[in-house]
Design a protein around this motif. Structure first.
Motif, PDB file in Angstrom:
ATOM      1  N   LEU A 174      69.957  41.056  22.124  1.00  0.00           N
ATOM      2  CA  LEU A 174      70.141  42.492  22.340  1.00  0.00           C
ATOM      3  C   LEU A 174      71.643  42.756  22.297  1.00  0.00           C
ATOM      4  N   PRO A 175      72.166  43.320  21.197  1.00  0.00           N
ATOM      5  CA  PRO A 175      73.614  43.602  21.126  1.00  0.00           C
ATOM      6  C   PRO A 175      73.948  44.846  21.926  1.00  0.00           C
ATOM      7  N   ARG A 176      75.158  44.881  22.451  1.00  0.00           N
ATOM      8  CA  ARG A 176      75.566  46.050  23.236  1.00  0.00           C
ATOM      9  C   ARG A 176      76.206  47.128  22.362  1.00  0.00           C
ATOM     10  N   VAL A 294      79.120  39.091  17.155  1.00  0.00           N
ATOM     11  CA  VAL A 294      78.160  40.132  17.555  1.00  0.00           C
ATOM     12  C   VAL A 294      78.717  41.075  18.624  1.00  0.00           C
ATOM     13  N   GLY A 295      79.893  40.787  19.145  1.00  0.00           N
ATOM     14  CA  GLY A 295      80.473  41.635  20.170  1.00  0.00           C
ATOM     15  C   GLY A 295      80.184  41.137  21.576  1.00  0.00           C
ATOM     16  N   GLU A 296      81.067  41.493  22.493  1.00  0.00           N
ATOM     17  CA  GLU A 296      80.863  41.096  23.887  1.00  0.00           C
ATOM     18  C   GLU A 296      79.675  41.848  24.484  1.00  0.00           C
ATOM     19  N   GLY A 297      79.092  41.267  25.527  1.00  0.00           N
ATOM     20  CA  GLY A 297      78.017  41.934  26.255  1.00  0.00           C
ATOM     21  C   GLY A 297      76.632  41.714  25.708  1.00  0.00           C
ATOM     22  N   ALA A 298      76.497  40.930  24.633  1.00  0.00           N
ATOM     23  CA  ALA A 298      75.175  40.671  24.074  1.00  0.00           C
ATOM     24  C   ALA A 298      74.367  39.774  25.013  1.00  0.00           C
ATOM     25  N   VAL A 299      73.067  40.035  25.084  1.00  0.00           N
ATOM     26  CA  VAL A 299      72.141  39.197  25.855  1.00  0.00           C
ATOM     27  C   VAL A 299      71.254  38.451  24.872  1.00  0.00           C
ATOM     28  N   THR A 300      71.102  37.144  25.070  1.00  0.00           N
ATOM     29  CA  THR A 300      70.311  36.346  24.136  1.00  0.00           C
ATOM     30  C   THR A 300      69.372  35.410  24.883  1.00  0.00           C
ATOM     31  N   ILE A 301      68.231  35.129  24.255  1.00  0.00           N
ATOM     32  CA  ILE A 301      67.300  34.135  24.785  1.00  0.00           C
ATOM     33  C   ILE A 301      66.888  33.201  23.649  1.00  0.00           C
ATOM     34  N   GLY A 302      66.556  31.955  23.995  1.00  0.00           N
ATOM     35  CA  GLY A 302      66.104  30.999  23.004  1.00  0.00           C
ATOM     36  C   GLY A 302      64.995  30.136  23.570  1.00  0.00           C
ATOM     37  N   PHE A 303      63.954  29.904  22.773  1.00  0.00           N
ATOM     38  CA  PHE A 303      62.835  29.074  23.212  1.00  0.00           C
ATOM     39  C   PHE A 303      62.093  28.557  21.988  1.00  0.00           C
ATOM     40  N   ALA A 304      61.224  27.589  22.193  1.00  0.00           N
ATOM     41  CA  ALA A 304      60.382  27.062  21.126  1.00  0.00           C
ATOM     42  C   ALA A 304      58.926  27.284  21.504  1.00  0.00           C
ATOM     43  N   ALA A 305      58.151  27.842  20.580  1.00  0.00           N
ATOM     44  CA  ALA A 305      56.749  28.148  20.846  1.00  0.00           C
ATOM     45  C   ALA A 305      55.977  28.154  19.531  1.00  0.00           C
ATOM     46  N   GLU A 306      54.663  28.034  19.646  1.00  0.00           N
ATOM     47  CA  GLU A 306      53.835  28.157  18.456  1.00  0.00           C
ATOM     48  C   GLU A 306      54.019  29.546  17.838  1.00  0.00           C
ATOM     49  N   GLU A 307      53.795  29.649  16.551  1.00  0.00           N
ATOM     50  CA  GLU A 307      53.976  30.922  15.851  1.00  0.00           C
ATOM     51  C   GLU A 307      53.087  31.995  16.480  1.00  0.00           C
TER      52      GLU A 307
END
Length: 312
Positions: A174-176, A294-307
């Motif tokens: 989510l970019p700010r 991408v600029g400061e303040g961005a929120v990111t998540i990362g995970f691995a899952a089935e499609e």
């Protein structure tokens, strides 16, 4: 066996040190200020304190070169390990993967010249893997690599499993500031964020949710308002935790003071879901390279899952 990553892969410094993971640095220059992006918290803090923010979109970044990778391996890693897996940001967004592949030919050709004088016998293996994601989206692959090495799996088994995890890794952002994102994308010749989107985003406070998946980076939804966007993204992360992950870790990163991350709307519910399901919740500062892009303040998540299908 050991691991090497590039600096854009967002993981906590403590995790990297605990598991002796080598970091291939990226050089960043903003106006007259230069930074060595190697996931050093002090360097990230210096970048933030200088408040380069809006000017960073014109920054110059120099990913680790073929020669840099060769030097890291021939001067250090071939003397410390017998096999090293290199995990990099997706090749569709950076030349790092290609540089490491090119460097591997020289490393595998010349490693004996370094090992034999040191009394080290036996072959040296170097395996290069494209994580198919970027920033915190690369993290699940690295966490799984650590687990496999600790379990004494064979290099062939590790490579096969990591290729599967890479194919099923998701990175969301989510970019700010959409104007910043567009300015940076324009400088790099990337047309994925258009002027209209940036104008609408500013006028109506509509933010895109971007996804990195299988080498492709695209908007997959939009939300109105920054706080609502955070809540939507983190609620989705909690849902994925409860649905089941391929690697029991949910990785989060923030482009700013990391103490702000747990205060974001929805983070408490994500933390509760991870606790209930026995999933490790990781927090990491976004790399300098990430913030520049991408600029400061961005929120990111990362995970691995089935499609799976997702709707925001």
């Amino acid at each position: 066996m050991g691991l090497a990553i590039d600096a854009s892969c967002d993981l906590p410094r403590e995790f990297l040190q605990q598991h002796d993971i080598a970091v291939m640095p990226i050089a960043v220059r903003v106006d007259e200020s230069s930074f060595k992006d190697d996931r050093d918290p002090a360097e990230i803090e210096r970048f933030l304190k200088l408040k380069l923010g809006s000017r960073s979109h014109s920054a110059e970044t120099e990913p680790c070169s073929v020669e840099d990778v060769q030097k890291l391996f021939l001067d250090k890693l071939v003397l410390e390990k017998d096999c090293v897996f290199c995990l990099t940001v997706t090749a569709t967004r950076s030349p790092i993967y290609d540089n490491v592949v090119k460097a591997s030919f020289a490393v595998l050709k010349n490693y004996r010249k370094m090992r034999e004088p040191a009394g080290i016998t036996g072959p040296f293996l170097m395996r290069v893997l494209d994580t198919r994601s970027l920033f915190v989206g690369s993290a699940p692959c690295i966490v799984e690599a650590v687990r496999l090495i600790q379990a004494n799996e064979s290099p062939a088994a590790i490579r096969e499993r990591l290729a599967y995890i890479a194919e099923n890794s998701y990175g969301y952002m989510l970019p700010r500031d959409l104007y910043y994102l567009r300015a940076r994308a324009k400088k790099k010749g990337d047309r994925s964020v258009g002027l209209l989107s940036a104008v609408l985003g500013s006028t109506l406070d509509i933010k895109p949710l971007l996804r990195g998946y299988r080498g492709d980076t695209t908007p997959v939804g939009k939300v109105r308002g920054w706080e609502h966007g955070c809540e939507t993204l983190l609620h989705y992360a909690a849902e994925r935790v409860r649905a089941g992950l391929l690697v029991p870790v949910m990785c989060t990163a923030y482009g700013g003071d990391l103490s702000e991350l747990p205060k974001l709307p929805g983070y408490d519910k994500l933390a509760q879901a991870c606790e209930d399901c026995g999933v490790t919740l990781m927090q990491a500062p976004m790399s300098i390279t990430g913030m520049v892009n991408v600029g400061e303040g961005a929120v990111t998540i990362g995970f691995a899952a089935e499609e799976h299908h997702v709707e925001f």
